[in-house]
Design a protein around this motif. Structure first.
Motif, PDB file in Angstrom:
ATOM      1  N   SER A 269       0.825  -1.209   0.000  1.00 18.53           N
ATOM      2  CA  SER A 269       0.000   0.000   0.000  1.00 18.53           C
ATOM      3  C   SER A 269       0.854   1.252   0.000  1.00 18.53           C
ATOM      4  CB  SER A 269      -0.935  -0.009   1.216  1.00 18.53           C
ATOM      5  OG  SER A 269      -1.815  -1.115   1.179  1.00 18.53           O
ATOM      6  N   LEU A 270       1.909   1.260   0.813  1.00 19.08           N
ATOM      7  CA  LEU A 270       2.790   2.427   0.854  1.00 19.08           C
ATOM      8  C   LEU A 270       3.508   2.638  -0.476  1.00 19.08           C
ATOM      9  CD1 LEU A 270       4.437   2.206   4.384  1.00 19.08           C
ATOM     10  CD2 LEU A 270       2.655   3.775   3.613  1.00 19.08           C
ATOM     11  N   SER A 271       3.806   1.548  -1.170  1.00 23.73           N
ATOM     12  CA  SER A 271       4.523   1.678  -2.444  1.00 23.73           C
ATOM     13  C   SER A 271       3.671   2.338  -3.517  1.00 23.73           C
ATOM     14  CB  SER A 271       4.979   0.298  -2.935  1.00 23.73           C
ATOM     15  OG  SER A 271       3.860  -0.538  -3.216  1.00 23.73           O
ATOM     16  N   ARG A 272       2.371   2.472  -3.279  1.00 20.42           N
ATOM     17  CA  ARG A 272       1.498   3.158  -4.240  1.00 20.42           C
ATOM     18  C   ARG A 272       1.702   4.666  -4.229  1.00 20.42           C
ATOM     19  NH1 ARG A 272      -4.271   1.624  -2.365  1.00 20.42           N
ATOM     20  NH2 ARG A 272      -4.799   3.112  -3.994  1.00 20.42           N
ATOM     21  N   LEU A 273       2.273   5.176  -3.143  1.00 25.14           N
ATOM     22  CA  LEU A 273       2.437   6.623  -3.021  1.00 25.14           C
ATOM     23  C   LEU A 273       3.547   7.117  -3.943  1.00 25.14           C
ATOM     24  CD1 LEU A 273       2.279   7.081   0.850  1.00 25.14           C
ATOM     25  CD2 LEU A 273       0.415   7.179  -0.791  1.00 25.14           C
ATOM     26  N   ALA A 308      -6.858   5.691   2.972  1.00 22.97           N
ATOM     27  CA  ALA A 308      -8.315   5.596   2.992  1.00 22.97           C
ATOM     28  C   ALA A 308      -8.858   6.072   1.656  1.00 22.97           C
ATOM     29  CB  ALA A 308      -8.884   6.426   4.139  1.00 22.97           C
ATOM     30  N   GLY A 309      -9.243   5.155   0.813  1.00 22.08           N
ATOM     31  CA  GLY A 309      -9.772   5.526  -0.506  1.00 22.08           C
ATOM     32  C   GLY A 309      -8.700   6.173  -1.358  1.00 22.08           C
ATOM     33  N   ASP A 310      -8.966   7.416  -1.740  1.00 19.56           N
ATOM     34  CA  ASP A 310      -8.024   8.127  -2.603  1.00 19.56           C
ATOM     35  C   ASP A 310      -7.160   9.104  -1.819  1.00 19.56           C
ATOM     36  OD1 ASP A 310      -9.972   9.894  -1.916  1.00 19.56           O
ATOM     37  OD2 ASP A 310     -10.248  10.743  -3.923  1.00 19.56           O
ATOM     38  N   ARG A 311      -7.016   8.869  -0.508  1.00 21.17           N
ATOM     39  CA  ARG A 311      -6.230   9.779   0.325  1.00 21.17           C
ATOM     40  C   ARG A 311      -5.361   8.990   1.286  1.00 21.17           C
ATOM     41  NH1 ARG A 311      -7.900  15.010  -0.040  1.00 21.17           N
ATOM     42  NH2 ARG A 311      -9.771  15.332  -1.293  1.00 21.17           N
ATOM     43  N   VAL A 312      -4.235   9.587   1.665  1.00 23.00           N
ATOM     44  CA  VAL A 312      -3.389   9.030   2.703  1.00 23.00           C
ATOM     45  C   VAL A 312      -3.503   9.931   3.922  1.00 23.00           C
ATOM     46  CG1 VAL A 312      -1.376  10.262   1.784  1.00 23.00           C
ATOM     47  CG2 VAL A 312      -1.045   8.337   3.334  1.00 23.00           C
ATOM     48  N   VAL A 313      -3.654   9.311   5.096  1.00 21.12           N
ATOM     49  CA  VAL A 313      -3.856  10.049   6.346  1.00 21.12           C
ATOM     50  C   VAL A 313      -2.717   9.707   7.300  1.00 21.12           C
ATOM     51  CG1 VAL A 313      -5.397  10.480   8.277  1.00 21.12           C
ATOM     52  CG2 VAL A 313      -6.349   9.967   6.020  1.00 21.12           C
ATOM     53  N   ALA A 314      -2.070  10.749   7.807  1.00 22.74           N
ATOM     54  CA  ALA A 314      -1.005  10.581   8.795  1.00 22.74           C
ATOM     55  C   ALA A 314      -1.429  11.267  10.091  1.00 22.74           C
ATOM     56  CB  ALA A 314       0.308  11.180   8.284  1.00 22.74           C
ATOM     57  N   VAL A 315      -1.345  10.541  11.216  1.00 22.29           N
ATOM     58  CA  VAL A 315      -1.764  11.072  12.519  1.00 22.29           C
ATOM     59  C   VAL A 315      -0.640  10.856  13.521  1.00 22.29           C
ATOM     60  CG1 VAL A 315      -3.475  10.976  14.355  1.00 22.29           C
ATOM     61  CG2 VAL A 315      -4.165  10.529  11.988  1.00 22.29           C
ATOM     62  N   VAL A 316      -0.287  11.922  14.226  1.00 21.05           N
ATOM     63  CA  VAL A 316       0.705  11.838  15.309  1.00 21.05           C
ATOM     64  C   VAL A 316       0.048  12.395  16.565  1.00 21.05           C
ATOM     65  CG1 VAL A 316       2.976  12.542  16.126  1.00 21.05           C
ATOM     66  CG2 VAL A 316       2.612  12.115  13.680  1.00 21.05           C
ATOM     67  N   THR A 317      -0.043  11.541  17.594  1.00 25.66           N
ATOM     68  CA  THR A 317      -0.695  11.925  18.849  1.00 25.66           C
ATOM     69  C   THR A 317       0.264  11.695  20.011  1.00 25.66           C
ATOM     70  OG1 THR A 317      -2.816  11.213  17.939  1.00 25.66           O
ATOM     71  CG2 THR A 317      -2.723  11.584  20.301  1.00 25.66           C
ATOM     72  N   ARG A 361      -3.128  15.786  12.471  1.00 35.85           N
ATOM     73  CA  ARG A 361      -3.715  14.886  11.467  1.00 35.85           C
ATOM     74  C   ARG A 361      -3.583  15.552  10.094  1.00 35.85           C
ATOM     75  NH1 ARG A 361      -7.925  10.906  11.072  1.00 35.85           N
ATOM     76  NH2 ARG A 361      -9.042  11.057   9.097  1.00 35.85           N
ATOM     77  N   ALA A 362      -2.882  14.906   9.184  1.00 37.45           N
ATOM     78  CA  ALA A 362      -2.702  15.413   7.817  1.00 37.45           C
ATOM     79  C   ALA A 362      -3.372  14.468   6.829  1.00 37.45           C
ATOM     80  CB  ALA A 362      -1.212  15.531   7.485  1.00 37.45           C
ATOM     81  N   THR A 363      -4.189  15.043   5.965  1.00 40.74           N
ATOM     82  CA  THR A 363      -4.880  14.274   4.922  1.00 40.74           C
ATOM     83  C   THR A 363      -4.439  14.784   3.576  1.00 40.74           C
ATOM     84  OG1 THR A 363      -6.793  14.043   6.406  1.00 40.74           O
ATOM     85  CG2 THR A 363      -7.129  13.532   4.070  1.00 40.74           C
ATOM     86  N   ILE A 364      -3.880  13.890   2.746  1.00 37.88           N
ATOM     87  CA  ILE A 364      -3.285  14.275   1.483  1.00 37.88           C
ATOM     88  C   ILE A 364      -3.852  13.409   0.364  1.00 37.88           C
ATOM     89  CG2 ILE A 364      -1.083  14.601   0.247  1.00 37.88           C
ATOM     90  CD1 ILE A 364       0.278  14.481   3.015  1.00 37.88           C
TER      91      ILE A 364
END
Length: 370
Positions: A269-273, A308-317, A361-364
Motif C-alpha cells: 500500500s505504501l509503495s502506491r504513493l 483511505a480511498g483516494d487519500r493518505v492520512v497521517a496522525v501523530v498523537t 492529522r494530515a490528509t493528502i
C-alpha cells in the motif's frame, strides 16, 4: 493560434534533403506530362485545353513542393483533380499528387489532426472519381498506401524520440545516483562521527554540569535530525523515497523519554504513493515528532499512517504537555506544515485532545506511482 500552427504550420518531421527534393521534381514532371488523357493522346502542361494544362501545372507544383507545405500541396492538388474531372477530361494518374502530399501530411501530424486536414480534399477526389472505376480503384489504393506509409514514418519517429528520451532520463538518473553516493559518503560520514563523539563526550562527563550534558544531548539530536534530512534529500535526488524506512528511523531515534508506537499499512500500500506524497507524509511526521521532543517531553507518542480511498492520512498523537503549552513548535512550525501539505492539495488539523496531549492529522490526496 497554436491549433492553426499545428495544422498548417511548418512540417518539421519532413526530410527536405536536396536529393529528395530533386526526386520529387522528376516525379512531378512525369506526372504532369502523363496525368490526363488516353495513352495515345496525352494532355499535359504543354498541350491540350487550357483547363487541363492549368491542372497539370498545379499537380507539378504540388508534387515538387510537397515537402515544404504538404497540407497546401494536398488541397491545391485536390482542387486541380476535381476541376480536371469536372472539365470532362479522361484521367489516368490524377490522384497521384494528392496521395503523395497525403503521405507527408500524415507523417508530420498526429492522426486526428491529419484526418482533419486531409479529410475534405481526399473525400473530394474520391467523390470526383467515383463514377470511373478505372480511376477510382487505383485512387483508393494510392491514398490507402499513402496513409499507411505516413503513419509508419511517424511511428518510427516517435519510437526513436522515446528511446532518446529514455536514454537521457537514464543518464540523468545515473548522475543523480552518483551525486547521492558522494554526498552520503562525505556528509553522512562526517555527521555520524559528530553524533558519535557528542554521545561519547556526554557519557564520559558523567556528573558534569547539567547545561553541558544538555548541550551535548542537543548536539546528538540535531545530528540525528540532520542524518534524517540527508536521507530524505538523497531519496529525492534519486527519485525515490522509502517512507516506511524513514518513519521507522524517526521513531527509533527518539529520546528515551519519548517512546513511540508506529502503525503502518502493508508495504504494498505504501509503495502506491508517489515520491512527492511519501516525502510530504514523512516531513509531517518528522516535524510532529520534533515538536513532541521539544515541547511535550516526557510523553508517549503514537504515529499512524493509513490509506483511505483516494487519500493518505497521517496522525501523530502524544499524551504530553503540548496541549497546555499551545500549538507544538509555535505558529511557525504549524504554518509551515500546513503550507507543505496544502501544496499537495491536502489539509492539516492540529489541536489538543480531550484527555491531554496534542494531535496532528494530515490528509493528502493519493498520487499513485506509475
Amino acid at each position: 493560434m497554436g491549433e492553426l500552427r499545428e495544422r498548417w504550420g511548418p512540417d518539421h518531421l519532413v526530410d527536405r534533403g536536396v536529393w529528395w527534393v530533386l526526386l520529387d521534381v522528376v516525379v512531378a514532371y512525369l506526372s504532369a506530362v502523363i496525368a490526363i488523357g488516353p495513352s495515345d493522346h496525352t494532355a499535359s502542361a504543354f498541350a491540350g485545353p487550357v483547363v487541363e494544362r492549368a491542372c497539370a501545372v498545379v499537380w507539378f507544383a504540388a508534387i515538387a513542393g510537397r515537402r515544404f507545405a504538404p497540407a497546401c500541396a494536398l488541397w491545391t492538388a485536390a482542387g486541380a483533380s476535381v476541376a480536371a474531372v469536372a472539365s470532362g477530361a479522361e484521367v489516368t494518374n490524377v490522384s497521384l499528387a494528392t496521395a503523395l502530399a497525403l503521405a507527408l501530411v500524415v507523417q508530420s501530424r498526429p492522426a486526428r489532426t491529419a484526418v482533419e486536414v486531409a479529410g475534405v480534399p481526399v473525400l473530394a477526389v474520391g467523390l470526383a472519381l467515383a463514377g470511373d472505376s478505372n480511376a477510382f480503384v487505383p485512387a483508393v489504393a494510392a491514398h490507402g498506401v499513402a496513409w499507411l506509409a505516413g503513419r509508419a514514418q511517424r511511428a518510427g519517429h516517435e519510437a526513436r524520440q522515446a528511446l532518446r528520451a529514455r536514454a537521457g532520463e537514464q543518464a540523468v538518473a545515473a548522475e543523480r545516483a552518483r551525486m547521492a553516493r558522494e554526498l552520503h559518503d562525505a556528509v553522512g560520514h562526517a555527521v555520524t562521527v559528530m553524533v558519535t563523539h557528542a554521545g561519547a563526550a556526554r557519557l564520559a562527563l558523567g556528573g558534569a554540569a547539567p547545561p553541558v550534558r544538555e548541550a551535548l544531548s542537543r548536539i546528538e539530536e540535531v545530528g540525528r535530525s540532520a542524518m534524517t534530512d540527508l536521507d530524505r534529500v538523497l531519496g529525492l535526488l534519486t527519485d525515490s523515497y522509502d517512507l516506511e524506512a524513514t518513519l521507522r528511523t524517526l521513531v527509533a531515534r527518539l529520546p528515551a523519554d519519548v517512546p513511540a508506537e508506529l502503525g503502518l499499512p502493508a508495504h504494498e500500500s505504501l509503495s502506491r504513493l508517489s515520491p512527492a506524497v511519501a516525502e510530504t507524509v514523512g516531513r509531517v511526521v518528522q516535524e510532529s515528532l520534533t515538536n513532541v521532543v521539544r515541547h511535550a517531553r516526557p510523553a508517549h507518542a503514537v504515529v499512524g499512517v493509513e490509506i483511505a480511498g483516494d487519500r493518505v492520512v497521517a496522525v501523530v498523537t502524544d499524551d504530553g504537555k503540548g496541549a497546555a503549552a499551545g500549538p507544538p513548535g509555535g505558529r511557525r512550525g504549524l504554518t509551515a506544515m500546513r503550507e507543505r501539505v496544502a501544496a499537495r492539495g491536502g489539509v492539516v488539523e492540529a489541536g489538543p485532545v480531550a484527555d491531554g496531549g496534542w494531535r496532528v492529522r494530515a490528509t493528502i490526496p493519493l498520487e499513485e506511482t506509475s
